[in-house]
Scaffold this motif. Structure first.
Motif, PDB file in Angstrom:
ATOM      1  N   MET A   1       0.856  -1.185   0.000  1.00  0.00           N
ATOM      2  CA  MET A   1       0.000   0.000   0.000  1.00  0.00           C
ATOM      3  C   MET A   1       0.896   1.241   0.000  1.00  0.00           C
ATOM      4  O   MET A   1       1.439   1.619   1.033  1.00  0.00           O
ATOM      5  CB  MET A   1      -0.927  -0.004   1.213  1.00  0.00           C
ATOM      6  N   PHE A   2       1.038   1.854  -1.161  1.00  0.00           N
ATOM      7  CA  PHE A   2       1.860   3.057  -1.280  1.00  0.00           C
ATOM      8  C   PHE A   2       1.368   3.875  -2.459  1.00  0.00           C
ATOM      9  O   PHE A   2       0.607   3.390  -3.304  1.00  0.00           O
ATOM     10  CB  PHE A   2       3.344   2.716  -1.434  1.00  0.00           C
ATOM     11  N   ILE A   3       1.798   5.105  -2.491  1.00  0.00           N
ATOM     12  CA  ILE A   3       1.447   6.009  -3.580  1.00  0.00           C
ATOM     13  C   ILE A   3       2.747   6.436  -4.251  1.00  0.00           C
ATOM     14  O   ILE A   3       3.646   6.963  -3.590  1.00  0.00           O
ATOM     15  CB  ILE A   3       0.688   7.247  -3.059  1.00  0.00           C
ATOM     16  N   LEU A   4       2.841   6.188  -5.538  1.00  0.00           N
ATOM     17  CA  LEU A   4       4.028   6.606  -6.284  1.00  0.00           C
ATOM     18  C   LEU A   4       4.007   8.121  -6.451  1.00  0.00           C
ATOM     19  O   LEU A   4       2.993   8.695  -6.839  1.00  0.00           O
ATOM     20  CB  LEU A   4       4.073   5.942  -7.663  1.00  0.00           C
ATOM     21  N   LEU A   5       5.116   8.751  -6.159  1.00  0.00           N
ATOM     22  CA  LEU A   5       5.243  10.196  -6.323  1.00  0.00           C
ATOM     23  C   LEU A   5       6.132  10.544  -7.512  1.00  0.00           C
ATOM     24  O   LEU A   5       6.309  11.711  -7.826  1.00  0.00           O
ATOM     25  CB  LEU A   5       5.814  10.829  -5.045  1.00  0.00           C
ATOM     26  N   GLY A   6       6.679   9.535  -8.122  1.00  0.00           N
ATOM     27  CA  GLY A   6       7.548   9.724  -9.285  1.00  0.00           C
ATOM     28  C   GLY A   6       7.389   8.553 -10.235  1.00  0.00           C
ATOM     29  O   GLY A   6       6.624   7.617  -9.989  1.00  0.00           O
ATOM     30  N   THR A   7       8.119   8.593 -11.314  1.00  0.00           N
ATOM     31  CA  THR A   7       8.051   7.532 -12.313  1.00  0.00           C
ATOM     32  C   THR A   7       9.113   6.480 -12.015  1.00  0.00           C
ATOM     33  O   THR A   7      10.290   6.804 -11.875  1.00  0.00           O
ATOM     34  CB  THR A   7       8.295   8.114 -13.723  1.00  0.00           C
ATOM     35  N   PRO A   8       8.687   5.214 -11.929  1.00  0.00           N
ATOM     36  CA  PRO A   8       9.671   4.153 -11.686  1.00  0.00           C
ATOM     37  C   PRO A   8      10.468   3.868 -12.958  1.00  0.00           C
ATOM     38  O   PRO A   8      10.027   4.189 -14.062  1.00  0.00           O
ATOM     39  CB  PRO A   8       8.818   2.957 -11.289  1.00  0.00           C
ATOM     40  N   PRO A   9      11.647   3.265 -12.821  1.00  0.00           N
ATOM     41  CA  PRO A   9      12.415   2.873 -14.001  1.00  0.00           C
ATOM     42  C   PRO A   9      11.623   1.866 -14.847  1.00  0.00           C
ATOM     43  O   PRO A   9      10.718   1.205 -14.347  1.00  0.00           O
ATOM     44  CB  PRO A   9      13.679   2.243 -13.442  1.00  0.00           C
TER      45      PRO A   9
END
Length: 139
Positions: free
Chosen positions: A55-63
């Protein structure tokens, strides 16, 4: 200097603190296990998620190799900015359990100490003893 250090280490308070830290660390592992192995599975079953670390919210773009991944540890290791609220929730629950148990221990200790103070036999005061000694010396 070494003699002073030895006296400092051998004082009761320092030894008591060392024992408390060791027991506290061991107790923290029990609390962590209680949270992760007992409480969080029940909470996860209620919410339908088997693992709260997902359970998390991405704040950026993953590789590119981690695109669409829900592996919190791998994303974190890759340096992807994210808000890991599931892990934070687990840590907060762990803290609340530990704080409550410590509260109960301190509450019980205070009751025991209060009872011991009430049961302690009250003898003559220092002034009464000095007066008695003075009167005996006069005789």
């Amino acid at each position: 200097m070494f003699a002073e250090f030895k006296d400092f280490i051998l004082k009761g308070n320092v030894l008591d603190l060392a024992v408390a830290v060791i027991i506290g660390a061991a107790f923290a592992t029990i609390t962590t296990s209680l949270t992760e192995d007992v409480i969080m599975p029940i909470v996860s079953a209620i919410f339908g998620t088997p693992d709260f670390t997902t359970m998390f919210i991405l704040l950026g773009t993953p590789p590119a190799e981690l695109a669409g991944s829900t592996d919190y540890a791998a994303l974190k290791e890759a340096g992807v900015p994210m808000l890991g609220w599931g892990q934070f929730l687990t840590v907060v629950i762990n803290f609340v359990i530990l704080a409550f148990i410590i509260f109960m221990i301190v509450r019980y200790a205070n009751k025991v100490m209060k009872k011991a103070e009430e049961e302690a036999p009250s003898g003559p005061s220092e002034i009464d003893l000095l007066t008695e000694i003075r009167d005996n010396l006069k005789k």
